[in-house]
Enzyme design. Structure first.
Site, PDB file in Angstrom:
ATOM      1  N   HIS A 184      -0.993 -12.432   3.824  1.00  0.00           N
ATOM      2  CA  HIS A 184       0.309 -11.779   4.050  1.00  0.00           C
ATOM      3  C   HIS A 184       0.561 -11.735   5.948  1.00  0.00           C
ATOM      4  CE1 HIS A 184       2.028  -7.910   5.537  1.00  0.00           C
ATOM      5  NE2 HIS A 184       2.462  -7.771   3.755  1.00  0.00           N
ATOM      6  N   ASP A 306       7.609  -3.892  -0.858  1.00  0.00           N
ATOM      7  CA  ASP A 306       6.640  -3.823   0.215  1.00  0.00           C
ATOM      8  C   ASP A 306       6.477  -2.525   0.943  1.00  0.00           C
ATOM      9  OD1 ASP A 306       5.587  -4.476   2.660  1.00  0.00           O
ATOM     10  OD2 ASP A 306       7.239  -6.214   2.580  1.00  0.00           O
TER      11      ASP A 306
HETATM   12  C1  1DF Z   1       6.493  -4.441   8.884  1.00  0.00           C
HETATM   13  C2  1DF Z   1       6.718  -4.920   7.241  1.00  0.00           C
HETATM   14  C3  1DF Z   1       5.479  -3.540   8.899  1.00  0.00           C
HETATM   15  C4  1DF Z   1       6.018  -5.672   6.528  1.00  0.00           C
HETATM   16  C5  1DF Z   1       4.589  -4.364   7.644  1.00  0.00           C
HETATM   17  O1  1DF Z   1       3.131  -3.960   9.266  1.00  0.00           O
HETATM   18  C6  1DF Z   1       5.023  -5.253   7.075  1.00  0.00           C
HETATM   19  C7  1DF Z   1       8.123  -4.244   9.224  1.00  0.00           C
HETATM   20  C8  1DF Z   1       2.416  -3.198   9.617  1.00  0.00           C
HETATM   21  O2  1DF Z   1       8.692  -3.642   8.334  1.00  0.00           O
HETATM   22  O3  1DF Z   1       7.641  -3.095  10.251  1.00  0.00           O
HETATM   23  O4  1DF Z   1       3.369  -5.719   6.143  1.00  0.00           O
HETATM   24  N1  1DF Z   1       5.969  -6.938   5.563  1.00  0.00           N
HETATM   25  O5  1DF Z   1       5.286  -6.911   4.671  1.00  0.00           O
HETATM   26  O6  1DF Z   1       7.572  -7.144   5.870  1.00  0.00           O
HETATM   27 MN    MN Z   2       3.723  -6.794   3.444  1.00  0.00          MN
END
Ligand code: 1DF
Ligand code: MN
Length: 346
Positions: A184, A306
């Protein structure tokens, strides 16, 4: 008829974020320390609303709430099961001892939640890569004692990537335990970060994909899949676009092999199809999905939301609406996830 059929499809969402109070508290503490790395900026936005401009503290409550509103959201949207993973940056910003301890706490919490809701949740175990020996022991505990379904790692650790031989025991353990390692994103490593800081590019908008895509290509070109041929890596966000590059990776690596490129038994595209699976998390483009299925095969693509960073309803509408066969929709929605993550079929 089609609508009725789709309502009966089991929907397993495969990149769904959670946190636990102990990790959230430590991240909040860390967020108050000086520094302006991309990860600290991200952490401040979620855990330290008062000190972060443009904060996103709306995510904190849903990350910590697993058995309340999350289950209601799943019910409302026909999501049968979420495969949970400790949210980015996981434990990787902490020193190795703290990280090892917090991974254990998070894994115990996760296993307890799954124990209370075995048909609604499955989960990926966390570990502290910066202490590889203890990481391997925790990975073994995750599978043998806690019954978890795979592992999550938030890309680099202290600017180092998993192709570094010091991390090979982790890759070896994932292979030996027959559990997929989900890479991730987190903030890009320091030397990549410079041009990724501006215009909001620093995280999910662009930098996340650059970071994890780079990690994946490093793994492929380093030759670790010759050493660990059964290792499975999962990439979210529609494969972080790596598979768009397969032809060029094959062409350019063949030209460079023996020079800077280690000799590989297979072509980069062969490793990607053999050793990787991808999910659709946060990337709800029918055209990108069609390309992914054609490029990688239907067995290598899985659905994800997500949550809570992206809303469930559009992710479900996306997968309900794409123009695929019934068999393909079943594979995308649950069949592949059941196989890859050892989730019991209904
Ligand atoms: C966000 C997106 C934040 C994901 C995340 O972890 C995250 C975001 C702090 O949009 O702020 O894992 N993501 O997986 O796209
Ligand atoms: Mn994510």
């Amino acid at each position: 008829m089609i609508g009725r059929m789709q309502n009966k499809i089991r929907r397993i969402a495969t990149e769904e974020a959670f946190s636990v109070p102990e990790v959230a508290a430590e991240l909040q503490r860390l967020s108050r320390s000086p520094g302006n790395s991309i990860d600290l900026t991200l952490v401040r936005k979620i855990y330290d609303a008062a000190n972060a401009p443009g904060y996103q503290s709306q995510f904190l409550a849903p990350l910590l709430d697993i058995e309340g509103e999350r289950l209601r959201d799943m019910d409302a949207n026909g999501v049968d099961l979420q495969l949970l993973s400790l949210t980015a940056p996981g434990v990787q910003l902490f020193d190795a001892d703290t990280a090892t301890e917090l991974a254990t706490v998070a894994n115990d919490h996760l296993a307890a939640v799954i124990g209370r809701h075995p048909t609604r949740f499955a989960g990926l175990g966390s570990f502290a890569p910066h202490s590889p020996k203890r990481a391997v022991r925790e990975m073994q505990r995750c599978v043998h004692q806690l019954g978890l379904n795979g592992f999550v790692v938030n890309s680099h650790t202290n600017n180092e990537y998993l192709d570094d031989p010091k991390y090979w025991p982790i890759l070896e353990a994932a292979e030996a335990l027959d559990r997929c390692l989900y890479i991730h994103p987190r903030g890009p490593s320091d030397l990549m970060a410079g041009p990724l800081r501006d215009y909001g590019m620093f995280a999910a908008l662009w930098a996340y994909g650059m970071e994890v895509g780079t990690h994946a290509v490093r793994l492929i070109l380093s030759g670790v899949f010759d050493r660990f041929p059964k290792l499975k890596i999962c990439l979210g966000h529609m494969g972080e676009a790596v598979h768009f590059w397969l032809w060029r990776l094959d062409f350019m690596s063949a030209r460079a092999q023996g020079g800077d490129v280690p000799r590989l038994q297979l072509k980069p595209s062969d490793y990607f199809r053999r050793n990787f699976v991808i999910t659709t998390s946060g990337q709800e483009s029918p055209l990108a999905l069609e390309f992914s299925i054609k490029q990688l095969g239907i067995d290598n693509v899985m659905w994800a939301i997500d949550y809570p960073y992206q809303p469930s309803a559009p992710a479900v509408a996306f997968m309900d609406g794409v123009d695929v066969t019934d068999a393909q929709r079943h594979a995308l929605y649950h069949g592949n996830a059941e196989r890859v993550f050892h989730i019991k079929p209904l």
